[in-house]
Structures are given as C-alpha cells and as structure tokens.
Design an enzyme around this catalytic site. Structure first.
Site, short mmCIF file in Angstrom:
data_model
loop_
_atom_site.label_atom_id
_atom_site.label_comp_id
_atom_site.label_asym_id
_atom_site.label_seq_id
_atom_site.Cartn_x
_atom_site.Cartn_y
_atom_site.Cartn_z
N ASN A 1 35.02 47.72 70.95
CA ASN A 1 35.91 47.02 71.87
C ASN A 1 35.20 45.79 72.44
OD1 ASN A 1 37.76 46.62 74.41
ND2 ASN A 1 38.88 48.06 73.14
N ASP B 1 47.38 47.20 67.15
CA ASP B 1 46.67 46.63 68.30
C ASP B 1 45.17 46.54 68.04
OD1 ASP B 1 46.36 45.44 70.83
OD2 ASP B 1 45.73 47.34 71.69
N GLY C 1 46.64 39.31 78.73
CA GLY C 1 48.08 39.56 78.91
C GLY C 1 48.83 39.88 77.63
N TRP D 1 30.82 51.97 76.12
CA TRP D 1 31.70 50.92 76.65
C TRP D 1 30.89 49.80 77.33
CZ3 TRP D 1 36.33 51.09 74.69
CH2 TRP D 1 37.33 50.26 75.18
N GLU E 1 49.57 42.47 76.16
CA GLU E 1 50.47 43.63 76.21
C GLU E 1 51.77 43.30 76.96
OE1 GLU E 1 47.01 44.23 75.83
OE2 GLU E 1 47.84 44.91 73.93
CA CA Z 1 45.79 44.24 72.68
#
Ligand code: CA
Ligand code: CA
Length: 591
Positions: free
Chosen positions: A417, A320, A194, A493, A196
């Site tokens: 990521n 970010d 959460g 990914w 963002e």
């Molecule tokens: Ca983020």
C-alpha cells in the site's frame, strides 16, 4: 503556553528558539542535495528521488543493538488514530505532522515543543482511509502541509503562524489531502485524495512564497490542464487527451484517478513522478476501456504540468489496485551501460522497472507469493495478461443486485500500500513492505452523487496465511529475485529506510521499530514504542551523533477496511508519539 487566534499554542521560549535556530532558510539547493547532506532531512523521501537511503554509517550492523531512546514527544489530545508522518529536521528543529491535520515544531535535541498548529477542520470531511497526514515540505521560512479539508497551509517555521492558506479542492465533494507536498524549483506540488468519491484527480503547483496557483494538471483523460499567469488561466491550456477515447459516455467526468500519495522528483530528467488511483467507480463494467490516466504512473513537467509519459499498471482496474505507489529513481549498470531506471511496487502485486527517461517498460515480476487476477505481464509492454474469470462479475448480468463474487489476490489494500519502500545504493536492493492477503469482491449497481461513496462494489479481506500477513522483502530489481524476507504477524503499514551502515529500518503494528541487516535480513534491533508504528523512519546527524526518529500510533486503512484482518489487529491500542533514538558516542566504534 498560550493560544493565539489561529489556534496555535506557542511556548514562551519560541521566539528565543526562533532566533537561535532561524539562521538558515531552506533553499531549492538544500532540497535537491538532501540525500547528500545527512545533517538535515528537508524532503519527503530523504531525497527528491525517494530512495530513503542515508549515507550515514556510524550506526551499523555491529552497534545498532546499542541504539537508545533520546526523547519521545506526545501529539496530545484525545485525537489519536494513524500516525503516518515522516519527520523533517532542519537546524536542530523537527517538523512532524499528526492525525487530524496537526503540525509540530520540536527541539530535536530535547524533545521540547516549539509550536503546534491545529488545522480547524470543518464537520463533514470525508477521508476514506483514516485521518492521517504523511508530512510537511520546507521552503524558505515556511513549513507547508495539506489538510483533510483539501487546503494547503504555509506556516512560519519559527512561530507556526499561517503565512498563506489555499483551497486546493472542495472537501464536500470528497477531496482531501493526506500526502506530504514536495517543493521543486520554488513550487509546492500537491496531489489530492478522494478516488472513492468520484472526484477528478489532479496534480497542482503553487508558488511557495505566495501560494498562488501556477498550473493544474487533471489526471483523467478529457479534462484540460492550465497554466496560470497573474491569476489568469492561459488560453492555450494543456490538453490531457480527448474525452470519450478510453472512457464511455460521461464517465470521465467523475473518473477518480486520485493522486493521493503525492510524488517524487527526478532532477536528471526534470520530471515529477506521480501515481494515480483507481478509476471511479470500482464497478469496472460501467466503464469499459483503459480509463486513462487511472492506476498509472505519470511523468509530469514541473514547469507547466504537462504529461511527458504515462505507464498504466492496471488498465481498466476492477479491483481498486490504484497505481499511486511511489516511483523511485535509481541508476544501475547492465552490459557496461548505465540505465536511468525507476521502480515501483504496485498494489496489484507486480514490481515494475521502467526507463525513467521515456516510461518504457524494462521488466516486471511479482513481489508477492500469489497473484490471481493476472497470469503475468506482457514482456514487451508490461501490460497485464488478465486471468479469465478473475474480474468480479457484472451485476447487470445477474437477476439480483449483486454480480458474481470472485476471490482476488492481492486484496485491494494491496501487495503493497502507501508505505514507502527504500533503495540501497550499496546492496542495490529494494526493501519492500508488503502484505499477503486476498479478498472476496463483487460489483453492485451505483450512480454518482456528490459527496457519496462511488464504489459499486463490496468486499471482505482475508489473511492468506495463518501465521503472518506482513512480509518485508529485499528484492533485486535486475532479476526479480527475493533475496530475503521477514514475516510479521500483523500487516505491515509503515515506511522503510536503509543506510550505508548496512541497515534497514521499519516499524510494525505490534509497536516495534525494527532494524535488519540489509544483506541478510537478520533482525538486529527492536524497540517497542507503545503503539503501532505506521510512520516512516528517518536518520540524521546532530552534534556528531547519529539519530533515528519515527512516529508511533496505530491506525490507517487496515482497522477501517480490513475485514477479517481487522480481527487480527483489534487489540492494538492507538497512540500518538514521535520517538527519537541515538547511538551514544562511546558506542560508535563498538564491535
Ligand atoms: Ca482507491
Ligand atoms: Ca539532507
């Protein structure tokens, strides 16, 4: 097949299977020994330290070309999207999650469904980055997972019937759960998504048997942590530092630092390792300071949730870059001494080796080809040396509503990521799924509103090269050297696994499960699963044969947030399957 009041479909044979498979409940010891017991996979990470290394070697570089599909299972329905799950396997049953908070128990020998559980999700869930789920935890007779409406659900492993359901946080404020929970000493440990939406990140522990909360540890400085006893907060709660020290004004109240990727556990130091995401909002000019404990790795005491140490990879994060990526415990020898280390490959492009006993920085180095936002790391502290002009500009300094645009590399989707890397105890290398991309990023004014995006930024992601974005890298944690690389057209990914058979497995958005020689990087095997592979492979042994499983189904953050990269992947079709492979018995000795 019938549907009961919980929305679970149960095969007529479920009870019979339950009797035949239900002999052995999962214990703390099973979980702590998971990496040593190849007949099951009972933890996210194939061991609580998260190495994703299997001691199995029947399948190896000389015979992997004979790996064959044994069965494939469809998650069904019109709900597809990204399938980022890691399957668990216990006593011949596979437990795997799918998009939209679904869980399946499957006969691992035949691929037949035993039961399916569909969480009843409310309208208005707010997953930032696709409706993914990364897997379950097993404990005793329970299968435990987190939902997109921020609940923990414990299901009976034989029937799929809920045994307890607990609300972890308010989905209407932007909270969700996508990570696999972990179980340590009878406690289910979970983080929250959460960041963002200006939530406050936290790590929480729940009694695995009852679902009662045991402790809560917010990850934004200024918020108190608590231990609970008999349903009551204990008064001398655990402080997480004072408000206003590393945050200006009231900004800490919606400070982000989401713990959205879950964590690992190191029994040697009795520490939970959780990463924390970006400080909120993305516009860093609104919150001068280090903004603890955002974009950090935390060592947390599993008994009371107190923070033992923290290491912040991106203080005052303005890109970010988050800091959630997994921290993997490993030991290495240097100058005749064993170093109790832990390593992480950060979204910001740097690979960090830390002392896992105290969080001290040992060394750090880039694992991507280009980093623009920092010139390097302070060799003593590991703190980044910021590039002048590398931070997106302050909109308050401009006449319009948009600050100065900068080109930053890596892009916010990261040098790496969420997809977990693996560590081989044989080669002593880390296998890092990474991407080469940059972004145009700028800041905008923003104020907090519950349940609304809290970014104050805009961006466009671009590939850094014409012919590839993804790079699977073998990195030496002692020297920072890239030992080999495999370049992939689309961004990688999916998670990585390595084995004593000198193999490295991962998937590609193009649909392949691939295996590489762990020492040389030579591609030895590929099989197209029909949709992009963004799940994490596992291996185990059953009836004397070695199996490999991986979820298939294209999705995740790239097609949603990927700017010009989304164009590269727009023709990939969605899916929703779990594929299981095995090496036929007569091929084990094959050369
Ligand atoms: Ca983020
Ligand atoms: Ca095991």
């Amino acid at each position: 097949m019938r549907t009961n009041k919980f929305g679970i479909r149960i095969a007529a044979s479920a009870l019979a299977l339950a009797v035949s498979y239900g002999a052995h409940a999962v214990t703390d010891k099973d979980i702590m020994n998971d990496h040593k017991t190849p007949e099951d996979v009972v933890s996210y990470g194939m061991g609580t330290q998260g190495q994703r290394y299997s001691i199995l070697e029947d399948l190896n570089t000389s015979n992997v070309q004979h790996l064959q599909p044994a069965w494939a299972f469809s998650f069904g329905s019109e709900k597809m999207r990204g399938q980022e799950s890691q399957p668990l396997i216990k006593d011949g049953v596979m437990y795997v999650t799918a998009s939209y908070s679904r869980v399946y128990a499957i006969d691992a020998r035949t691929g037949e469904e035993i039961w399916q559980y569909d969480a009843r999700l409310p309208d208005g869930i707010m997953p930032c980055c696709d409706v993914v789920n990364r897997g379950v935890a097993l404990y005793d007779d329970k299968v435990i997972f987190g939902t997109l409406d921020a609940k923990l659900v414990a299901l009976n492993k034989d029937t799929g019937k809920p045994m307890w359901i607990k609300k972890v946080a308010d989905y209407q404020a932007g909270y969700a759960i996508t990570a696999a929970p972990i179980v340590v000493k009878g406690k289910v440990i979970t983080g929250v998504s959460g960041g963002e939406f200006g939530i406050v990140g936290k790590v929480e522990a729940y009694d695995a048997n009852t679902g009662d909360v045991v402790w809560t540890r917010p990850t934004v400085e200024g918020h108190m942590g608590y231990v609970y006893k008999d349903g009551k907060k204990i008064e001398n709660g655990i402080s997480g530092g004072k408000a206003g020290v590393t945050w200006p004004g009231d900004m800490w109240k919606n400070g982000g630092a989401a713990t959205w990727l879950g964590g690992t556990y190191d029994p040697d130091t009795d520490s939970l390792f959780f990463g924390t995401g970006n400080p909120a909002p993305w516009n860093s000019h609104l919150r001068p300071g280090d903004n603890l404990f955002s974009s950090s790795r935390l060592a947390i005491d599993p008994d009371d949730g107190s923070i033992k140490w923290h290491f912040q990879t991106t203080p005052h994060d303005g890109w970010d870059y988050d800091g959630v990526n997994e921290l993997i415990s490993f030991d290495y020898k240097e100058k005749g001494k064993t170093v109790k280390a832990a390593a992480t490959a950060d979204r910001n492009g740097f690979f960090y080796v830390l002392n896992r006993e105290n969080g001290d920085f040992i060394r750090g180095f880039p694992f991507v080809d280009k980093i623009t936002w920092a010139e390097g790391l302070d060799p003593k502290t590991g703190r980044p040396i910021y590039t002048k002009g590398g931070r997106p500009g302050d909109p308050a300094a401009m006449e319009g509503s948009k600050g100065e645009v900068v080109v930053a590399q890596p892009a916010f989707l990261g040098g790496k990521n969420w997809m977990p890397m693996a560590y081989s105890q044989d080669t002593e290398l880390f296998y890092v799924p990474s991407n080469e991309w940059s972004m145009d990023i700028w800041n905008e004014p923003v104020s907090y509103k519950k349940g609304a995006a809290f970014l104050g930024a805009g961006f466009t992601i671009k590939p850094a090269n014409d012919d590839y974005i993804g790079v699977l890298r073998a990195m030496d944690p002692k020297t920072g050297k890239e030992v080999w690389r495999y370049e992939n057209t689309a961004p990688l990914w999916g998670g990585v696994m390595t084995t004593a058979g000198n193999l490295v497995f991962t998937g590609t958005p193009e649909g392949y499960l691939k295996a590489f020689d762990a020492k040389t990087g030579e591609e030895l095997y590929r099989f197209n699963t029909g949709s992009g592979v963004v799940g994490t492979p596992v291996t185990w042994t059953m009836d004397g044969e070695q199996y490999v499983s991986v979820a298939s189904g294209w999705g995740g953050a790239v097609p949603l947030w990927g700017g010009e990269v989304a164009k590269v992947v727009k023709d990939f079709n969605q899916g929703g399957m779990v594929w299981t492979f095995k090496l036929p018995k007569d091929r084990v000795a094959s050369q």
